[in-house]
Scaffold this motif. Structure first.
Motif, short mmCIF file in Angstrom:
data_model
loop_
_atom_site.label_atom_id
_atom_site.label_comp_id
_atom_site.label_asym_id
_atom_site.label_seq_id
_atom_site.Cartn_x
_atom_site.Cartn_y
_atom_site.Cartn_z
N LEU A 1 0.81 -1.23 0.00
CA LEU A 1 0.00 0.00 0.00
C LEU A 1 0.84 1.28 0.00
N PRO A 2 1.67 1.45 -1.03
CA PRO A 2 2.44 2.70 -1.09
C PRO A 2 1.51 3.89 -1.29
N PRO A 3 1.91 5.07 -0.82
CA PRO A 3 1.07 6.25 -0.99
C PRO A 3 0.85 6.54 -2.48
N PRO A 4 -0.36 6.97 -2.83
CA PRO A 4 -0.59 7.33 -4.23
C PRO A 4 0.09 8.65 -4.57
N HIS A 5 0.47 8.79 -5.83
CA HIS A 5 1.03 10.05 -6.31
C HIS A 5 -0.11 11.04 -6.53
N VAL A 6 0.03 12.25 -6.01
CA VAL A 6 -0.98 13.29 -6.19
C VAL A 6 -0.34 14.39 -7.04
N ALA A 7 -0.76 14.45 -8.30
CA ALA A 7 -0.14 15.38 -9.25
C ALA A 7 -0.48 16.84 -8.95
N ASP A 8 -1.68 17.12 -8.44
CA ASP A 8 -2.10 18.49 -8.18
C ASP A 8 -2.82 18.53 -6.84
N THR A 9 -2.10 18.93 -5.81
CA THR A 9 -2.69 18.92 -4.47
C THR A 9 -3.78 19.97 -4.29
N ALA A 10 -3.86 20.95 -5.19
CA ALA A 10 -4.91 21.97 -5.10
C ALA A 10 -6.21 21.51 -5.75
N ASP A 11 -6.18 20.41 -6.49
CA ASP A 11 -7.39 19.87 -7.10
C ASP A 11 -8.21 19.19 -6.01
N PRO A 12 -9.44 19.65 -5.78
CA PRO A 12 -10.22 19.10 -4.67
C PRO A 12 -10.44 17.59 -4.74
N GLN A 13 -10.60 17.04 -5.92
CA GLN A 13 -10.81 15.59 -6.03
C GLN A 13 -9.51 14.83 -5.85
N LEU A 14 -8.44 15.28 -6.49
CA LEU A 14 -7.15 14.61 -6.29
C LEU A 14 -6.66 14.77 -4.86
#
Length: 183
Positions: free
Chosen positions: A99-112
């Motif tokens: 369960l590695p952490p998922p990559h979040v490309a845009d932390t300002a995107d409310p859904q991501l």
């Protein structure tokens, strides 16, 4: 029927929190029916796979929420046996690949940004699950390593200064850090 997705109405997450809060709030009459529902809904489950997660908007891990709820109602040895059936890949997991952490490309995107919450809720659940296993259980190391990796990935977002995430991640950070809310 249980709601098993990784967002607001996940039944296992809610039932686990209800058990914790009922006990602390002096409402013991709630414990037996909630425990019975957890047993009825989740004890028959087996063969779950982490490759099913996450979906693109999860802030809860359906698999870990379920395991974290079940750990609240089964004694250590029974829980350990159930966990082996429920999440068999954990029986062979080692190190940071579980369960590695998922990559979040845009932390300002409310859904991501939900995936940052997923990291924190995973950390809380992984720690609770690891603590519920009997001493010396070899799966504890993989669970603990995964918890720390997810915590490190999600915690900075809880104090980023961005309202999109800050307004709700603090609660998940408190759970992940073991503030006593749900341990």
């Amino acid at each position: 029927r249980p709601v098993r997705h990784g967002t607001h109405t996940n039944s296992a997450f809610a039932l686990g929190l209800l058990l914790d809060s009922a006990a602390r709030a002096g409402q013991p009459q709630l414990l037996a029916p909630v425990e019975a529902k957890i047993r009825a809904w989740y004890l028959p489950d087996h063969g779950a796979a982490t490759r099913w997660e996450p979906s693109g908007q999860d802030f809860l891990s359906p698999l870990l929420c379920e395991a974290d709820a079940v750990r609240r109602v089964l004694p250590g040895d029974e829980f350990a046996a159930w966990l082996g059936r429920f999440l068999p890949e954990l029986n062979h997991a080692t190190g940071p690949d579980f369960l590695p952490p998922p990559h979040v490309a845009d932390t300002a995107d409310p859904q991501l940004g939900h995936l940052l919450g997923l990291c924190l809720s995973r950390a809380a659940a992984l720690r609770g699950i690891a603590a519920a296993l009997p001493p010396g259980d070899p799966r504890t190391a993989a669970l603990t390593t995964a918890a720390e990796a997810n915590l490190a990935a999600g915690l900075p977002a809880a104090v980023s200064g961005d309202f999109t995430t800050d307004h709700w991640l603090a609660t998940f950070a408190a759970l992940a850090l073991g503030s006593g809310i749900a341990d």
